[in-house]
Write a protein that holds these residues in place. Structure first.
Motif, PDB file in Angstrom:
ATOM      1  N   TRP A   1       0.834  -1.212   0.000  1.00 16.70           N
ATOM      2  CA  TRP A   1       0.000   0.000   0.000  1.00 16.70           C
ATOM      3  C   TRP A   1       0.868   1.262   0.000  1.00 16.70           C
ATOM      4  O   TRP A   1       0.511   2.262  -0.622  1.00 16.70           O
ATOM      5  CB  TRP A   1      -0.924  -0.005   1.208  1.00 16.70           C
ATOM      6  N   CYS A   2       2.020   1.193   0.695  1.00 18.29           N
ATOM      7  CA  CYS A   2       2.926   2.346   0.708  1.00 18.29           C
ATOM      8  C   CYS A   2       3.509   2.589  -0.682  1.00 18.29           C
ATOM      9  O   CYS A   2       3.578   3.738  -1.152  1.00 18.29           O
ATOM     10  CB  CYS A   2       4.048   2.126   1.720  1.00 18.29           C
ATOM     11  N   ARG A   3       3.907   1.521  -1.342  1.00 16.76           N
ATOM     12  CA  ARG A   3       4.467   1.671  -2.700  1.00 16.76           C
ATOM     13  C   ARG A   3       3.425   2.196  -3.681  1.00 16.76           C
ATOM     14  O   ARG A   3       3.747   2.945  -4.603  1.00 16.76           O
ATOM     15  CB  ARG A   3       5.016   0.325  -3.192  1.00 16.76           C
ATOM     16  N   ALA A   4       2.164   1.804  -3.445  1.00 18.82           N
ATOM     17  CA  ALA A   4       1.092   2.242  -4.340  1.00 18.82           C
ATOM     18  C   ALA A   4       0.573   3.633  -3.985  1.00 18.82           C
ATOM     19  O   ALA A   4      -0.254   4.190  -4.707  1.00 18.82           O
ATOM     20  CB  ALA A   4      -0.054   1.233  -4.289  1.00 18.82           C
ATOM     21  N   GLY A   5       1.049   4.195  -2.863  1.00 21.62           N
ATOM     22  CA  GLY A   5       0.616   5.530  -2.470  1.00 21.62           C
ATOM     23  C   GLY A   5      -0.674   5.550  -1.666  1.00 21.62           C
ATOM     24  O   GLY A   5      -1.205   6.634  -1.382  1.00 21.62           O
ATOM     25  N   LYS A   6      -1.183   4.383  -1.285  1.00 24.54           N
ATOM     26  CA  LYS A   6      -2.417   4.337  -0.489  1.00 24.54           C
ATOM     27  C   LYS A   6      -2.161   4.699   0.964  1.00 24.54           C
ATOM     28  O   LYS A   6      -3.062   5.167   1.662  1.00 24.54           O
ATOM     29  CB  LYS A   6      -3.035   2.938  -0.575  1.00 24.54           C
ATOM     30  N   LEU A   7      -0.941   4.446   1.427  1.00 25.13           N
ATOM     31  CA  LEU A   7      -0.543   4.805   2.785  1.00 25.13           C
ATOM     32  C   LEU A   7       0.753   5.603   2.726  1.00 25.13           C
ATOM     33  O   LEU A   7       1.573   5.411   1.820  1.00 25.13           O
ATOM     34  CB  LEU A   7      -0.308   3.551   3.644  1.00 25.13           C
ATOM     35  N   THR A   8       0.934   6.486   3.691  1.00 22.54           N
ATOM     36  CA  THR A   8       2.163   7.272   3.762  1.00 22.54           C
ATOM     37  C   THR A   8       2.697   7.208   5.184  1.00 22.54           C
ATOM     38  O   THR A   8       1.972   7.518   6.138  1.00 22.54           O
ATOM     39  CB  THR A   8       1.911   8.748   3.383  1.00 22.54           C
ATOM     40  N   GLU A   9       3.949   6.790   5.314  1.00 23.72           N
ATOM     41  CA  GLU A   9       4.524   6.712   6.659  1.00 23.72           C
ATOM     42  C   GLU A   9       4.720   8.107   7.227  1.00 23.72           C
ATOM     43  O   GLU A   9       4.914   9.077   6.485  1.00 23.72           O
ATOM     44  CB  GLU A   9       5.850   5.951   6.636  1.00 23.72           C
TER      45      GLU A   9
END
Length: 204
Positions: A28-36
């Motif tokens: 999800w982070c790589r897809a931009g759905k989540l941001t750390e």
């Protein structure tokens, strides 16, 4: 005014909160759905709890009591501890029947998992040494980091404490002796095998 939870979660902790696999969080982070929220010095992702409060199921923090005795002949004392903790207002009491020197107690593991999972508001013990004979200060330190208050109900034990301490020392000596003799036995077997492998049979 409602306070926001700014505690930071690792990939695994956030995955557990959301009920998905750690690999899913990274995808999800790589897809931009989540941001750390930030990256650690070791380049590990960290996520602020408040950013996902609408997704994370709220769990009520509860007060837990922990009781322990070393041997089966102390079962009556274990029941006494459990009742004392219940009377003090604990929501749940976790117990173990094993030596205070043993760090692999199933009840202790369950307790630590609950504390690390931020579902515990307070830890109550009848005596401090019921938790661990050695190393309890480290657990207390971690409790402080997770905002878990510590309550000790009674003063240090008298004769019963000294009796159990003697048993723990004997247990420690027994374990140490068994490991020492086991190591020597292993070395002797290795030496014998080496001698046999190096021996050359004499022909007729």
């Amino acid at each position: 005014m409602k306070r926001l939870d700014f505690s930071l979660l690792s990939v695994g902790e956030l995955a557990a909160k959301l009920g998905v696999a750690s690999a899913t969080i990274r995808r999800w982070c790589r897809a931009g759905k989540l941001t750390e929220t930030l990256r650690t010095v070791g380049n590990l992702r960290r996520f602020a709890s408040c950013s996902f409060s609408h997704l994370i199921k709220k769990e009520e923090r509860r007060s837990i009591g922990y009781a322990r005795v070393s041997s089966h002949d102390q079962k009556s004392d274990l029941q006494s501890q459990i009742q004392r903790l219940k009377d003090s207002g604990c929501d749940e009491v976790i117990s173990d029947l094993v030596s205070g020197l043993n760090c692999k107690k199933p009840g202790l593991k369950k307790l630590l998992e609950a504390i690390w999972g931020r579902t515990v508001s307070s830890l109550t013990l009848r005596h401090a040494d019921r938790l661990l004979r050695f190393g309890k200060e480290l657990v207390f330190y971690r409790c402080k980091q997770f905002n878990v208050s510590i309550q000790i109900l009674d003063d240090p034990e008298g004769e019963a404490f000294e009796t159990e301490l003697v048993k723990d020392v004997i247990t420690l000596m027994t374990v140490f002796s068994a490991r020492l003799y086991g190591k020597r036995s292993w070395k002797n077997r290795r030496a014998l095998e080496q001698t046999q492998s190096n021996s050359v049979p004499i022909g007729n």
